[in-house]
Design a protein around this motif. Structure first.
Motif, PDB file in Angstrom:
ATOM      1  N   UNK A  83       0.818  -1.213   0.000  1.00  0.00           N
ATOM      2  CA  UNK A  83       0.000   0.000   0.000  1.00  0.00           C
ATOM      3  C   UNK A  83       0.855   1.267   0.000  1.00  0.00           C
ATOM      4  N   UNK A  84       2.170   1.103  -0.002  1.00  0.00           N
ATOM      5  CA  UNK A  84       3.083   2.245  -0.006  1.00  0.00           C
ATOM      6  C   UNK A  84       2.832   3.127  -1.228  1.00  0.00           C
ATOM      7  N   UNK A  85       2.896   4.442  -1.034  1.00  0.00           N
ATOM      8  CA  UNK A  85       2.596   5.395  -2.107  1.00  0.00           C
ATOM      9  C   UNK A  85       3.520   5.197  -3.309  1.00  0.00           C
ATOM     10  N   UNK A  86       4.821   5.087  -3.057  1.00  0.00           N
ATOM     11  CA  UNK A  86       5.771   4.901  -4.161  1.00  0.00           C
ATOM     12  C   UNK A  86       5.518   3.589  -4.894  1.00  0.00           C
ATOM     13  N   UNK A  87       5.168   2.570  -4.142  1.00  0.00           N
ATOM     14  CA  UNK A  87       4.881   1.275  -4.754  1.00  0.00           C
ATOM     15  C   UNK A  87       3.717   1.378  -5.729  1.00  0.00           C
ATOM     16  N   UNK A  88       2.683   2.113  -5.343  1.00  0.00           N
ATOM     17  CA  UNK A  88       1.499   2.265  -6.197  1.00  0.00           C
ATOM     18  C   UNK A  88       1.807   3.156  -7.392  1.00  0.00           C
ATOM     19  N   UNK A  89       2.508   4.256  -7.151  1.00  0.00           N
ATOM     20  CA  UNK A  89       2.816   5.193  -8.232  1.00  0.00           C
ATOM     21  C   UNK A  89       3.757   4.585  -9.271  1.00  0.00           C
ATOM     22  N   UNK A  90       4.677   3.757  -8.813  1.00  0.00           N
ATOM     23  CA  UNK A  90       5.673   3.184  -9.723  1.00  0.00           C
ATOM     24  C   UNK A  90       5.144   2.018 -10.550  1.00  0.00           C
ATOM     25  N   UNK A  94       7.407   2.194 -13.938  1.00  0.00           N
ATOM     26  CA  UNK A  94       8.612   1.362 -13.936  1.00  0.00           C
ATOM     27  C   UNK A  94       8.437   0.094 -14.753  1.00  0.00           C
ATOM     28  N   UNK A  95       9.566  -0.429 -15.192  1.00  0.00           N
ATOM     29  CA  UNK A  95       9.584  -1.746 -15.810  1.00  0.00           C
ATOM     30  C   UNK A  95       9.124  -2.771 -14.771  1.00  0.00           C
ATOM     31  N   UNK A  96       8.286  -3.743 -15.146  1.00  0.00           N
ATOM     32  CA  UNK A  96       7.753  -4.702 -14.162  1.00  0.00           C
ATOM     33  C   UNK A  96       8.826  -5.407 -13.340  1.00  0.00           C
ATOM     34  N   UNK A  97       9.906  -5.835 -13.990  1.00  0.00           N
ATOM     35  CA  UNK A  97      10.962  -6.524 -13.239  1.00  0.00           C
ATOM     36  C   UNK A  97      11.648  -5.574 -12.265  1.00  0.00           C
ATOM     37  N   UNK A  98      11.883  -4.348 -12.709  1.00  0.00           N
ATOM     38  CA  UNK A  98      12.496  -3.359 -11.816  1.00  0.00           C
ATOM     39  C   UNK A  98      11.573  -3.061 -10.637  1.00  0.00           C
ATOM     40  N   UNK A  99      10.268  -3.022 -10.906  1.00  0.00           N
ATOM     41  CA  UNK A  99       9.309  -2.768  -9.826  1.00  0.00           C
ATOM     42  C   UNK A  99       9.374  -3.872  -8.774  1.00  0.00           C
ATOM     43  N   UNK A 100       9.412  -5.113  -9.219  1.00  0.00           N
ATOM     44  CA  UNK A 100       9.470  -6.227  -8.269  1.00  0.00           C
ATOM     45  C   UNK A 100      10.787  -6.230  -7.500  1.00  0.00           C
ATOM     46  N   UNK A 102      12.453  -3.612  -6.661  1.00  0.00           N
ATOM     47  CA  UNK A 102      12.435  -2.488  -5.734  1.00  0.00           C
ATOM     48  C   UNK A 102      11.387  -2.640  -4.637  1.00  0.00           C
ATOM     49  N   UNK A 103      10.216  -3.138  -4.997  1.00  0.00           N
ATOM     50  CA  UNK A 103       9.099  -3.155  -4.045  1.00  0.00           C
ATOM     51  C   UNK A 103       8.653  -4.557  -3.627  1.00  0.00           C
TER      52      UNK A 103
END
Length: 202
Positions: A83-90, A94-100, A102-103
């Motif tokens: 539920x983190x704001x950056x997690x939702x915004x990104x 972001x690229x899906x793999x980069x998102x995973x 990071x978050x």
């Protein structure tokens, strides 16, 4: 003609692993992606895609499966650790793999599965090109060539072709169209939609 091309493409990619990768792509849960087209829905609401669960080949233990499913519920609902704001915004930016990367640390098992699935190629064209080169090298006239020299020749042939793309001559003449429908769609200039669709089919 267009409909048959689309159906053929869907049938090729409508496999359990591809569907599971689709459900783990954070882009498809972002508000920005959903408002692009009112007919788009997140994967969790698409019965044809969401029917694929965590397979036994990936999660042999029922206990692990339950834990991952709970984290998956948090992921799609954007609750808990997601539920983190950056997690939702990104999710969209972001690229899906980069998102995973990071978050996804809050759900290590789900993160591992997502990275494995999202790394799979969505097309078999690369493998088919390799097989085509191999058949060129290991022909009837050279059928006694050992596996290692054959592998080396395929490697050299493929990389010479990649290096040739950097030359200015590559973008001219007959070779100008070679990359259409390949690994990336760099330009659609002077190419018809049906021509692209046909060339991109594996």
């Amino acid at each position: 003609a267009v409909h048959s091309i689309l159906v053929d493409r869907w049938n090729k990619n409508n496999t359990p692993l591809h569907c599971l990768a689709h459900t783990l792509n954070p882009n498809y849960y972002s508000e920005q992606w959903l408002i692009e087209d009112p007919t788009q829905v997140p994967p969790r609401k698409d019965n044809e895609i969401n029917q694929e669960k965590m397979h036994e080949e990936i999660l042999p233990s029922l206990g692990k499966s339950n834990k991952v499913n709970l984290k998956y519920a948090d992921f799609v609902s954007k609750i808990g650790a997601f539920r983190d704001f950056d997690s939702i915004e990104n999710r969209y930016a972001m690229d899906p793999k980069a998102w995973w990367l990071l978050h996804g640390s809050c759900a290590p098992m789900l993160q591992t599965i997502a990275l494995r699935l999202l790394s799979q190629p969505s097309s078999s064209s690369c493998a088919r090109r390799n097989w085509s080169t191999d058949s060129f090298v290991h022909s009837m006239r050279r059928n006694k060539i050992a596996p290692k020299p054959a592998e080396d020749l395929v490697f050299i042939h493929s990389n010479l072709r990649l290096l040739s793309r950097k030359s200015p001559q590559y973008a001219q003449g007959e070779t100008r169209m070679w990359n259409i429908g390949g690994d990336t769609f760099d330009t659609f200039e002077d190419v018809g939609v049906l021509e692209i669709a046909n060339l991109s089919l594996d």
